[in-house]
Design a protein around this motif. Structure first.
Motif, mmCIF file in Angstrom:
data_model
loop_
_atom_site.group_PDB
_atom_site.id
_atom_site.type_symbol
_atom_site.label_atom_id
_atom_site.label_comp_id
_atom_site.label_asym_id
_atom_site.label_seq_id
_atom_site.Cartn_x
_atom_site.Cartn_y
_atom_site.Cartn_z
ATOM 1 N N ALA A 269 0.833 -1.206 0.000
ATOM 2 C CA ALA A 269 0.000 0.000 0.000
ATOM 3 C C ALA A 269 0.867 1.256 0.000
ATOM 4 N N ALA A 270 1.942 1.244 0.795
ATOM 5 C CA ALA A 270 2.832 2.408 0.852
ATOM 6 C C ALA A 270 3.522 2.637 -0.484
ATOM 7 N N ILE A 271 3.928 1.583 -1.154
ATOM 8 C CA ILE A 271 4.568 1.715 -2.465
ATOM 9 C C ILE A 271 3.585 2.308 -3.466
ATOM 10 N N GLY A 272 2.353 1.799 -3.465
ATOM 11 C CA GLY A 272 1.335 2.346 -4.364
ATOM 12 C C GLY A 272 1.062 3.818 -4.079
ATOM 13 N N LEU A 273 0.988 4.168 -2.789
ATOM 14 C CA LEU A 273 0.765 5.560 -2.401
ATOM 15 C C LEU A 273 1.941 6.434 -2.823
ATOM 16 N N ALA A 274 3.163 5.938 -2.628
ATOM 17 C CA ALA A 274 4.353 6.700 -3.026
ATOM 18 C C ALA A 274 4.357 6.943 -4.533
ATOM 19 N N GLN A 275 4.004 5.944 -5.300
ATOM 20 C CA GLN A 275 3.964 6.104 -6.755
ATOM 21 C C GLN A 275 2.912 7.143 -7.151
ATOM 22 N N ARG A 276 1.748 7.093 -6.505
ATOM 23 C CA ARG A 276 0.704 8.072 -6.807
ATOM 24 C C ARG A 276 1.124 9.487 -6.405
ATOM 25 N N GLN B 113 0.765 20.479 0.141
ATOM 26 C CA GLN B 113 0.118 19.188 -0.076
ATOM 27 C C GLN B 113 1.156 18.090 -0.317
ATOM 28 N N ALA B 114 2.166 18.389 -1.131
ATOM 29 C CA ALA B 114 3.204 17.407 -1.444
ATOM 30 C C ALA B 114 3.977 17.022 -0.184
ATOM 31 N N HIS B 115 4.288 18.009 0.663
ATOM 32 C CA HIS B 115 5.021 17.715 1.893
ATOM 33 C C HIS B 115 4.214 16.783 2.804
ATOM 34 N N GLY B 116 2.946 17.080 2.981
ATOM 35 C CA GLY B 116 2.093 16.231 3.818
ATOM 36 C C GLY B 116 1.972 14.818 3.266
ATOM 37 N N GLY C 223 8.915 -2.130 9.815
ATOM 38 C CA GLY C 223 9.265 -2.307 11.218
ATOM 39 C C GLY C 223 10.395 -1.377 11.630
ATOM 40 N N ALA C 224 10.507 -0.232 10.993
ATOM 41 C CA ALA C 224 11.611 0.688 11.233
ATOM 42 C C ALA C 224 11.117 2.043 11.727
ATOM 43 N N GLU C 225 10.048 2.023 12.492
ATOM 44 C CA GLU C 225 9.540 3.290 13.029
ATOM 45 C C GLU C 225 10.567 3.875 13.991
ATOM 46 N N PRO C 226 10.557 5.180 14.182
ATOM 47 C CA PRO C 226 11.501 5.790 15.123
ATOM 48 C C PRO C 226 11.354 5.173 16.514
ATOM 49 N N VAL C 227 12.486 5.011 17.205
ATOM 50 C CA VAL C 227 12.479 4.414 18.543
ATOM 51 C C VAL C 227 11.667 5.264 19.502
ATOM 52 N N ALA C 228 11.917 6.552 19.507
ATOM 53 C CA ALA C 228 11.173 7.465 20.374
ATOM 54 C C ALA C 228 10.491 8.489 19.488
ATOM 55 N N THR D 85 3.428 9.054 3.507
ATOM 56 C CA THR D 85 3.933 7.904 2.755
ATOM 57 C C THR D 85 5.137 7.300 3.462
ATOM 58 N N LEU D 86 6.056 8.127 3.906
ATOM 59 C CA LEU D 86 7.234 7.616 4.619
ATOM 60 C C LEU D 86 6.842 6.948 5.932
ATOM 61 N N ARG D 87 5.884 7.536 6.643
ATOM 62 C CA ARG D 87 5.430 6.955 7.904
ATOM 63 C C ARG D 87 4.874 5.537 7.684
ATOM 64 N N ILE D 88 4.029 5.388 6.647
ATOM 65 C CA ILE D 88 3.442 4.073 6.341
ATOM 66 C C ILE D 88 4.528 3.082 5.942
ATOM 67 N N MET D 89 5.479 3.523 5.107
ATOM 68 C CA MET D 89 6.535 2.626 4.650
ATOM 69 C C MET D 89 7.430 2.188 5.809
ATOM 70 N N LEU D 90 7.802 3.113 6.676
ATOM 71 C CA LEU D 90 8.637 2.756 7.825
ATOM 72 C C LEU D 90 7.906 1.798 8.762
ATOM 73 N N ARG D 91 6.614 2.023 8.971
ATOM 74 C CA ARG D 91 5.838 1.121 9.819
ATOM 75 C C ARG D 91 5.806 -0.282 9.226
ATOM 76 N N ALA D 92 5.613 -0.375 7.911
ATOM 77 C CA ALA D 92 5.559 -1.677 7.245
ATOM 78 C C ALA D 92 6.905 -2.398 7.319
#
Length: 167
Positions: free
Chosen positions: A17-24, A41-44, A58-63, A49-56
């Motif tokens: 889903a994150a890859i598809g969103l990033a492409q869009r 809009q582009a920044h948001g 398993g690399a979310e920020p530690v804190a 997109t980065l948040r979703i990809m990092l979560r997928a």
């Protein structure tokens, strides 16, 4: 650089889903051509997109960092100042591209535009657009940048009037 396959991630469906969103997002916001609203809009979209990809992955920020106070769309990305309230005006450039902003950022971005205009939003306090217009008159263009300012294009409209020069 981290290399991973879609099968070695915590949640392959989220990564897909994150890859598809990033492409869009790249298709929709790959270039913004100086349009302040499109830039915001582009920044948001990129952030989410980065948040979703990092979560997928398993690399979310530690804190989690405390979330910065959201800023109005009229706040220039290099302007470090906070908003002084909710968006109350729309600032338009010569091509009618515009952004809603608080009085503070509305004045700062209006001062940086040639042939810019300001309009109050329907629920704005009385006189908001006039205050923004007057503040922009005494604000130097791109006032968040340091350095000497001697060229008329670097001075406020009020300073240029006092010097007898029009910008």
């Amino acid at each position: 650089m981290i290399h991973t396959s879609i099968h070695s991630v915590d949640n392959p469906a989220e990564l897909t889903a994150a890859i598809g969103l990033a492409q869009r997002m790249l298709t929709d916001y790959g270039t913004v051509d100086g349009d302040i609203y499109a830039y915001c809009q582009a920044h948001g979209a990129l952030t989410e997109t980065l948040r979703i990809m990092l979560r997928a992955l398993g690399a979310e920020p530690v804190a989690e960092q405390p979330a910065a106070a959201p800023r109005c769309p009229a706040a220039h990305h290099d302007d470090p100042t906070p908003c002084d309230g909710p968006p109350v005006v729309t600032v338009l450039d010569a091509d009618n591209a515009g952004a809603d902003g608080c009085e503070h950022h509305g004045a700062r971005i209006l001062a940086s535009l040639a042939e810019g205009r300001v309009y109050a939003l329907p629920d704005a306090p009385e006189g908001a657009a006039i205050r923004v217009f007057k503040n922009a008159d005494t604000t130097r263009p791109f006032c968040w940048y340091d350095g000497p300012r001697t060229d008329p294009s670097q001075l406020s409209r009020a300073e240029n009037r006092r010097r007898g020069e029009d910008r």
